[in-house]
Design a protein around this motif. Structure first.
Motif, short mmCIF file in Angstrom:
data_model
loop_
_atom_site.label_atom_id
_atom_site.label_comp_id
_atom_site.label_asym_id
_atom_site.label_seq_id
_atom_site.Cartn_x
_atom_site.Cartn_y
_atom_site.Cartn_z
N PRO A 291 108.82 18.36 8.92
CA PRO A 291 107.64 18.75 9.70
C PRO A 291 107.66 20.24 10.07
O PRO A 291 106.62 20.90 10.05
CB PRO A 291 107.75 17.87 10.96
CG PRO A 291 108.56 16.70 10.52
CD PRO A 291 109.55 17.24 9.54
N THR A 292 108.85 20.77 10.40
CA THR A 292 108.95 22.19 10.76
C THR A 292 108.61 23.07 9.57
O THR A 292 107.88 24.07 9.69
CB THR A 292 110.38 22.51 11.24
OG1 THR A 292 110.69 21.68 12.36
CG2 THR A 292 110.50 23.97 11.65
N TYR A 293 109.13 22.73 8.39
CA TYR A 293 108.86 23.53 7.19
C TYR A 293 107.38 23.52 6.86
O TYR A 293 106.79 24.57 6.56
CB TYR A 293 109.67 22.98 6.01
CG TYR A 293 109.46 23.74 4.73
CD1 TYR A 293 110.06 24.98 4.53
CD2 TYR A 293 108.66 23.23 3.71
CE1 TYR A 293 109.88 25.69 3.36
CE2 TYR A 293 108.47 23.93 2.53
CZ TYR A 293 109.08 25.16 2.36
OH TYR A 293 108.89 25.86 1.19
N MET A 294 106.75 22.36 6.92
CA MET A 294 105.32 22.29 6.59
C MET A 294 104.48 23.03 7.62
O MET A 294 103.47 23.65 7.29
CB MET A 294 104.89 20.83 6.49
CG MET A 294 105.38 20.13 5.24
SD MET A 294 104.57 18.54 5.01
CE MET A 294 105.13 18.16 3.33
N ASN A 295 104.89 22.99 8.88
CA ASN A 295 104.12 23.63 9.94
C ASN A 295 104.31 25.16 9.91
O ASN A 295 103.34 25.92 9.91
CB ASN A 295 104.55 23.08 11.29
CG ASN A 295 103.72 23.64 12.44
OD1 ASN A 295 102.60 23.22 12.66
ND2 ASN A 295 104.27 24.61 13.16
N ASP A 296 105.57 25.60 9.87
CA ASP A 296 105.86 27.02 10.03
C ASP A 296 105.72 27.82 8.75
O ASP A 296 105.47 29.02 8.80
CB ASP A 296 107.29 27.21 10.59
CG ASP A 296 107.44 26.62 11.99
OD1 ASP A 296 106.40 26.34 12.62
OD2 ASP A 296 108.58 26.45 12.44
N SER A 301 100.00 21.21 9.92
CA SER A 301 100.57 20.42 11.00
C SER A 301 100.71 18.98 10.53
O SER A 301 99.72 18.27 10.36
CB SER A 301 99.68 20.47 12.25
OG SER A 301 100.22 19.64 13.25
N ILE A 302 101.92 18.56 10.31
CA ILE A 302 102.17 17.23 9.74
C ILE A 302 101.73 16.12 10.69
O ILE A 302 101.48 14.99 10.29
CB ILE A 302 103.66 17.09 9.38
CG1 ILE A 302 103.84 16.08 8.26
CG2 ILE A 302 104.50 16.72 10.57
CD1 ILE A 302 105.21 16.12 7.64
N GLN A 303 101.60 16.44 11.98
CA GLN A 303 101.16 15.43 12.95
C GLN A 303 99.70 15.05 12.74
O GLN A 303 99.24 14.03 13.24
CB GLN A 303 101.36 15.96 14.37
CG GLN A 303 102.84 16.14 14.72
CD GLN A 303 103.03 17.06 15.90
OE1 GLN A 303 102.06 17.59 16.44
NE2 GLN A 303 104.27 17.28 16.28
N SER A 309 103.17 12.69 5.82
CA SER A 309 104.55 12.83 6.28
C SER A 309 105.41 11.66 5.82
O SER A 309 106.63 11.79 5.68
CB SER A 309 104.58 12.92 7.81
OG SER A 309 104.19 11.70 8.40
N ALA A 310 104.77 10.52 5.57
CA ALA A 310 105.52 9.33 5.15
C ALA A 310 105.60 9.19 3.64
O ALA A 310 106.36 8.36 3.14
CB ALA A 310 104.85 8.08 5.73
N LEU A 311 104.86 10.02 2.90
CA LEU A 311 104.80 9.90 1.44
C LEU A 311 106.17 9.98 0.76
O LEU A 311 106.46 9.17 -0.13
CB LEU A 311 103.86 10.97 0.88
CG LEU A 311 103.43 10.81 -0.58
CD1 LEU A 311 102.72 9.48 -0.78
CD2 LEU A 311 102.54 11.98 -1.00
N PRO A 312 107.05 10.92 1.16
CA PRO A 312 108.38 10.96 0.51
C PRO A 312 109.16 9.66 0.66
O PRO A 312 109.86 9.24 -0.26
CB PRO A 312 109.08 12.12 1.22
CG PRO A 312 107.98 12.99 1.71
CD PRO A 312 106.88 12.05 2.08
#
Length: 468
Positions: A291-296, A301-303, A309-312
């Motif tokens: 989540p941090t990598y995708m956001n920053d 925002s993965i939220q 976020s659950a796909l992997p």
């Protein structure tokens, strides 16, 4: 008549496959209770403490989404700083690591059914107490999370002990991958569902609803599961004889004398330890920091998209089940040796994630390609479920619970230190820093695959089959 009993028992409506699906439900509960706090935490904090959690400062252009109207929730919110949040989220592992080896020993000594059942029930009870503990203060919540970890710590060793007497050797890959896929399914469902529960109800219901699922599982487990085929009152004679006959040359007849020295000096066991530790380094790094990598970095925002976020983990679950089918087909129909199958699936399940994890660091701001590579990395990790992950049952089925307790103790360490190291390496949140994190995880994965390939074994070890 005897020949009819020795023929393979059909899988349809069998109690061993019923056990697989019910234990899958159990691990769904286990992982739902493990990860739901990370989602609920967003709503547990005052806005002033997590308002910076948007993606306006990301390196790549942000992916905006229509804002959802904020509902008027009545649940409490708390003024916890980032250090307190870190202790709360990490405290689970401090309890989890304590009961790995004791869990394997107790399951072998007193039976796995009730250890597994009460372990998950205890976790459920403490989950239901989470809102009360949060109101009392962060130290109480930390204590509750530690107790949850203690309860969950016995589940995998207990289940491995159960499968030692329930899983015919040529069906192990299929049965165990069905069973343990519940962990990925729990992650896949609980991440988006927890977000929706927080939005439509409030964060307290995340713990109440998933806790209710756990209570239902315990009731089913109590009345439908038994420690072995010989103690099950409803199993058919054909299935019972098929299972016990297939295992008669693998199980030790003197269960009270555990060969501790032979266990801790076993090269095949340490090969599994290294592989398990290495795999979990990548797994926990992604679980905690994706989540941090995708956001920053990627500006997303993965939220706002729980399914993404659950796909992997969905991909990991699908490939784990498929790999179980293929692995047993190769062993049963194609007559490949167990050790070749275990090593091949370990190589694919560890080298594949390493390659795609490194590749994800070089996609720049190509958001679609980055998510694709990260999903492929996590998904291919599911193949290792038919590799080193169930090799304990191949080399020492009588002590499989203890062996898993040992390997899982070491494999829990990456969950405690891996994200801390990764966070320390990404203070400036640059792509180059994240490339370093991915390189480290990939290198550890490759090292684990190499050690297992050189030292792994697929046959029952001499110290595991002695008779009284």
């Amino acid at each position: 008549m005897l020949i009819r009993y020795l023929l393979p028992s059909p899988a349809c409506c069998s109690f061993r496959y019923g056990l697989a699906f019910l234990s899958c439900y159990g691990f769904f509960v286990v992982y739902s209770l493990r990860v739901n706090l990370s989602v609920a935490m967003v709503d547990m904090l005052n806005n002033t403490h997590h308002s910076s959690g948007n993606h306006s400062g990301s390196l790549c252009p942000s992916h905006s989404h229509p804002p959802r109207p904020k509902r008027n929730h009545t649940a409490s919110v708390y003024d916890w700083d980032s250090e307190t949040q870190g202790w709360i989220l990490g405290s689970f592992f401090y309890g989890y690591i304590l009961t790995q080896i004791p869990g394997g020993y107790l399951a072998g000594r007193f039976g796995p059914k009730w250890l597994m059942g009460f372990g998950i029930l205890g976790t459920v009870i403490f989950t239901l107490l989470t809102p009360v503990a949060a109101d009392l203060g962060p130290s109480y919540l930390i204590a509750v999370r530690v107790m949850e970890g203690i309860g969950e710590g016995v589940t995998f060793p207990a289940m491995h002990t159960m499968w030692a007497v329930w899983a015919p050797p040529l069906e192990r890959s299929r049965l165990l991958t069905i069973s343990y896929t519940g962990a990925q399914i729990g992650t896949v469902i609980s991440l988006p569902l927890s977000g929706e529960i927080c939005f439509y109800l409030d964060w307290t219901y995340v713990f109440y609803i998933f806790g209710a699922f756990g209570i239902l599982w315990f009731i089913l487990w109590t009345f439908m599961v038994y420690d072995s085929p010989n103690t099950h009152p409803w199993i058919s004679e054909r299935e019972r004889v098929f299972i016990t006959t297939s295992l008669k040359n693998e199980l030790c007849t003197s269960g009270n004398n555990i060969p501790w020295r032979a266990i801790v000096t076993s090269r095949p066991l340490w090969a599994i330890v290294v592989a398990h530790f290495s795999y979990n380094w990548t797994f926990y790094t992604l679980l905690t920091l994706l989540p941090t990598y995708m956001n920053d970095i990627l500006g997303f925002s993965i939220q706002q998209n729980g399914m993404l976020s659950a796909l992997p983990y969905l991909g990991c679950a699908v490939l784990a089940v498929l790999s179980g089918q293929v692995a047993d087909y190769l062993r049963e129909r194609c007559q490949y040796s167990t050790v070749k199958v275990r090593k091949a699936f370990t190589i694919v399940g560890m080298m594949g994630p390493a390659v795609f994890l490194v590749a994800a660091g070089y996609t720049g701001c190509n958001y679609t390609l980055a998510v694709t590579f990260l999903t492929l990395s996590s998904s291919l990790g599911g193949v290792s479920a038919s590799g080193f992950n169930i090799n304990h049952l191949d080399i020492a089925p009588s002590y499989a619970g203890i062996l898993l307790g040992i390997t899982n103790t070491f494999a829990t360490i990456p969950g405690m230190v891996g994200p801390v190291i990764a966070t320390a390496l990404t203070k400036q949140n640059t792509i180059e820093e994240w490339q370093t994190v991915f390189y480290i995880a990939a290198a550890i994965n490759l090292f684990g695959a190499l050690v297992y390939t050189l030292c792994g074994r697929g046959t029952v070890q001499p110290w595991a089959v002695h008779t009284s």
